[in-house]
Design a protein around this motif. Structure first.
Motif, PDB file in Angstrom:
ATOM      1  N   LEU A 132      -8.764  14.053  13.252  1.00  6.83           N
ATOM      2  CA  LEU A 132      -9.596  12.984  12.720  1.00  6.83           C
ATOM      3  C   LEU A 132      -8.948  12.334  11.502  1.00  6.83           C
ATOM      4  O   LEU A 132      -8.988  11.103  11.330  1.00  6.83           O
ATOM      5  CB  LEU A 132     -10.975  13.540  12.352  1.00  6.83           C
ATOM      6  N   MET A 133      -8.322  13.140  10.655  1.00  7.01           N
ATOM      7  CA  MET A 133      -7.611  12.596   9.497  1.00  7.01           C
ATOM      8  C   MET A 133      -6.472  11.682   9.945  1.00  7.01           C
ATOM      9  O   MET A 133      -6.257  10.603   9.380  1.00  7.01           O
ATOM     10  CB  MET A 133      -7.069  13.749   8.634  1.00  7.01           C
ATOM     11  N   ASP A 134      -5.739  12.100  10.981  1.00  6.02           N
ATOM     12  CA  ASP A 134      -4.649  11.269  11.497  1.00  6.02           C
ATOM     13  C   ASP A 134      -5.167   9.927  12.004  1.00  6.02           C
ATOM     14  O   ASP A 134      -4.560   8.874  11.774  1.00  6.02           O
ATOM     15  CB  ASP A 134      -3.918  12.004  12.628  1.00  6.02           C
ATOM     16  N   GLN A 135      -6.289   9.971  12.710  1.00  7.10           N
ATOM     17  CA  GLN A 135      -6.839   8.732  13.263  1.00  7.10           C
ATOM     18  C   GLN A 135      -7.298   7.789  12.152  1.00  7.10           C
ATOM     19  O   GLN A 135      -7.070   6.582  12.226  1.00  7.10           O
ATOM     20  CB  GLN A 135      -8.012   9.052  14.186  1.00  7.10           C
ATOM     21  N   ILE A 136      -7.936   8.338  11.133  1.00  2.00           N
ATOM     22  CA  ILE A 136      -8.452   7.492  10.052  1.00  2.00           C
ATOM     23  C   ILE A 136      -7.311   6.888   9.239  1.00  2.00           C
ATOM     24  O   ILE A 136      -7.318   5.697   8.924  1.00  2.00           O
ATOM     25  CB  ILE A 136      -9.405   8.304   9.146  1.00  2.00           C
ATOM     26  N   THR A 137      -6.311   7.712   8.906  1.00  2.00           N
ATOM     27  CA  THR A 137      -5.201   7.188   8.101  1.00  2.00           C
ATOM     28  C   THR A 137      -4.328   6.220   8.888  1.00  2.00           C
ATOM     29  O   THR A 137      -3.597   5.423   8.292  1.00  2.00           O
ATOM     30  CB  THR A 137      -4.333   8.336   7.559  1.00  2.00           C
ATOM     31  N   GLY A 138      -4.409   6.283  10.221  1.00  2.00           N
ATOM     32  CA  GLY A 138      -3.619   5.369  11.035  1.00  2.00           C
ATOM     33  C   GLY A 138      -4.405   4.198  11.583  1.00  2.00           C
ATOM     34  O   GLY A 138      -3.888   3.438  12.426  1.00  2.00           O
ATOM     35  N   ALA A 139      -5.640   4.007  11.113  1.00  2.00           N
ATOM     36  CA  ALA A 139      -6.508   2.968  11.685  1.00  2.00           C
ATOM     37  C   ALA A 139      -6.323   1.609  11.031  1.00  2.00           C
ATOM     38  O   ALA A 139      -6.928   0.625  11.458  1.00  2.00           O
ATOM     39  CB  ALA A 139      -7.974   3.395  11.578  1.00  2.00           C
ATOM     40  N   GLY A 140      -5.511   1.537   9.966  1.00  2.00           N
ATOM     41  CA  GLY A 140      -5.288   0.253   9.304  1.00  2.00           C
ATOM     42  C   GLY A 140      -6.404  -0.175   8.375  1.00  2.00           C
ATOM     43  O   GLY A 140      -6.548  -1.367   8.089  1.00  2.00           O
ATOM     44  N   PHE A 141      -7.170   0.778   7.873  1.00  2.00           N
ATOM     45  CA  PHE A 141      -8.270   0.434   6.980  1.00  2.00           C
ATOM     46  C   PHE A 141      -7.797  -0.161   5.655  1.00  2.00           C
ATOM     47  O   PHE A 141      -8.567  -0.810   4.950  1.00  2.00           O
ATOM     48  CB  PHE A 141      -9.134   1.664   6.697  1.00  2.00           C
ATOM     49  N   GLU A 142      -6.534   0.071   5.308  1.00  2.00           N
ATOM     50  CA  GLU A 142      -6.032  -0.477   4.045  1.00  2.00           C
ATOM     51  C   GLU A 142      -5.664  -1.948   4.146  1.00  2.00           C
ATOM     52  O   GLU A 142      -5.433  -2.608   3.136  1.00  2.00           O
ATOM     53  CB  GLU A 142      -4.818   0.342   3.570  1.00  2.00           C
ATOM     54  N   GLN A 143      -5.628  -2.490   5.358  1.00  2.00           N
ATOM     55  CA  GLN A 143      -5.288  -3.903   5.525  1.00  2.00           C
ATOM     56  C   GLN A 143      -6.379  -4.790   4.927  1.00  2.00           C
ATOM     57  O   GLN A 143      -7.558  -4.635   5.217  1.00  2.00           O
ATOM     58  CB  GLN A 143      -5.125  -4.234   7.014  1.00  2.00           C
ATOM     59  N   GLY A 144      -5.986  -5.718   4.075  1.00  2.73           N
ATOM     60  CA  GLY A 144      -6.943  -6.633   3.465  1.00  2.73           C
ATOM     61  C   GLY A 144      -7.838  -5.993   2.434  1.00  2.73           C
ATOM     62  O   GLY A 144      -8.830  -6.593   2.005  1.00  2.73           O
ATOM     63  N   ALA A 145      -7.503  -4.786   2.008  1.00  2.00           N
ATOM     64  CA  ALA A 145      -8.324  -4.088   1.017  1.00  2.00           C
ATOM     65  C   ALA A 145      -7.697  -4.236  -0.362  1.00  2.00           C
ATOM     66  O   ALA A 145      -6.526  -4.593  -0.496  1.00  2.00           O
ATOM     67  CB  ALA A 145      -8.449  -2.607   1.380  1.00  2.00           C
ATOM     68  N   ASN A 146      -8.509  -3.969  -1.368  1.00  2.00           N
ATOM     69  CA  ASN A 146      -7.996  -3.946  -2.729  1.00  2.00           C
ATOM     70  C   ASN A 146      -7.291  -2.608  -2.929  1.00  2.00           C
ATOM     71  O   ASN A 146      -7.911  -1.555  -2.923  1.00  2.00           O
ATOM     72  CB  ASN A 146      -9.154  -4.102  -3.723  1.00  2.00           C
ATOM     73  N   THR A 147      -5.978  -2.631  -3.087  1.00  2.00           N
ATOM     74  CA  THR A 147      -5.193  -1.397  -3.133  1.00  2.00           C
ATOM     75  C   THR A 147      -5.411  -0.600  -4.413  1.00  2.00           C
ATOM     76  O   THR A 147      -4.914   0.507  -4.541  1.00  2.00           O
ATOM     77  CB  THR A 147      -3.696  -1.718  -2.986  1.00  2.00           C
TER      78      THR A 147
END
Length: 249
Positions: A132-147
């Motif tokens: 589940l951690m692999d899926q979440i970190t690879g889902a692209g949630f950081e795209q368009g986010a405030n880093t």
């Protein structure tokens, strides 16, 4: 005359009762302790979802798409939606300040709107955690986010039935106190009577230590996660202390 006799009798009864209450109680006070090492059996992933766009409607749309994607990932892992909890959620305009090197004055610049939600995912089957951690970190949630808005993913472990464990440890502490009291009373040539008082001095508390797993990467590029490896839960040592006062006979 009869009323006087009754009044005197009532006064004597009250005085006798008060004297009994004020008389010292032969008692023994002991402290009981218990400790137990527990391995947490429940994992929590805190997922930071946020999106920032110049228009509020666009930021909300991007944020909601990420939230729906997270729900789909959890559903695919067999995690029911009632195991997803919103810890915090907010929407706010974002501003930065730039200084004019000539005048030294600062100008406030509007950078758009940020919509953010922190979702806590409870995993009762910890064998699913690494995937589940692999899926979440690879889902692209950081795209368009405030880093700069915190970690993408935090992990912490808890106990699924803390109340039952707390009760068991407190019972052990009271039993420890009774064992001490019996030995002390026997050594003094006395016997234990009823329990006069129990004071809880320390309640077992379960620690919760979030572990940042992956910070949001700059430039929209995700950092590498530990592939298929979840950090171990480790042991927690729980302690309980009680003071028990026994009357002696």
């Amino acid at each position: 005359m009869r009323h006087v006799v009754f009044a005197v009798a009532a006064l004597l009864a009250t005085t006798t009762a008060n004297a009994q209450e004020l008389s010292p109680v032969r008692a023994i006070s002991v402290t009981g302790q218990a400790e137990r090492k527990i391995v947490p059996d429940e994992a929590h992933l805190q997922v930071n979802l946020n999106a920032q766009e110049m228009k509020l409607a666009d930021a909300k749309k991007a944020h909601d798409a990420k939230l729906n994607k997270l729900i789909a990932i959890a559903r695919g892992a067999g995690i029911p939606e009632n195991k997803l909890r919103t810890d915090s959620s907010n929407t706010q305009p974002i501003y930065t300040y730039e200084s004019n090197p000539t005048t030294g004055q600062s100008t406030r610049l509007f950078k758009g709107y940020r919509v953010q939600t922190n979702v806590d995912v409870t995993i009762t089957d910890t064998t699913k955690l690494a995937d589940l951690m692999d899926q979440i970190t690879g889902a692209g949630f950081e795209q368009g986010a405030n880093t700069e808005w915190g970690n993408l993913l935090n992990l912490y472990y808890t106990i699924s039935n803390p109340d039952a464990i707390r009760d068991d440890i407190m019972i052990e502490a009271i039993a420890n106190a009774k064992s001490k009291a019996l030995r002390m009373a026997t050594a003094a040539g006395a016997e234990l009577a009823r329990v006069h008082q129990i004071i809880e001095n320390g309640t077992p508390q379960f620690a919760r230590y979030p572990m940042p797993m992956m910070a949001m990467a700059k430039g929209g590029i995700a950092m590498d996660a530990a592939e298929s490896v979840a950090p171990p839960a480790g042991e927690q040592q729980l302690n309980a202390t009680v003071t028990v006062v026994y009357e002696l006979k």
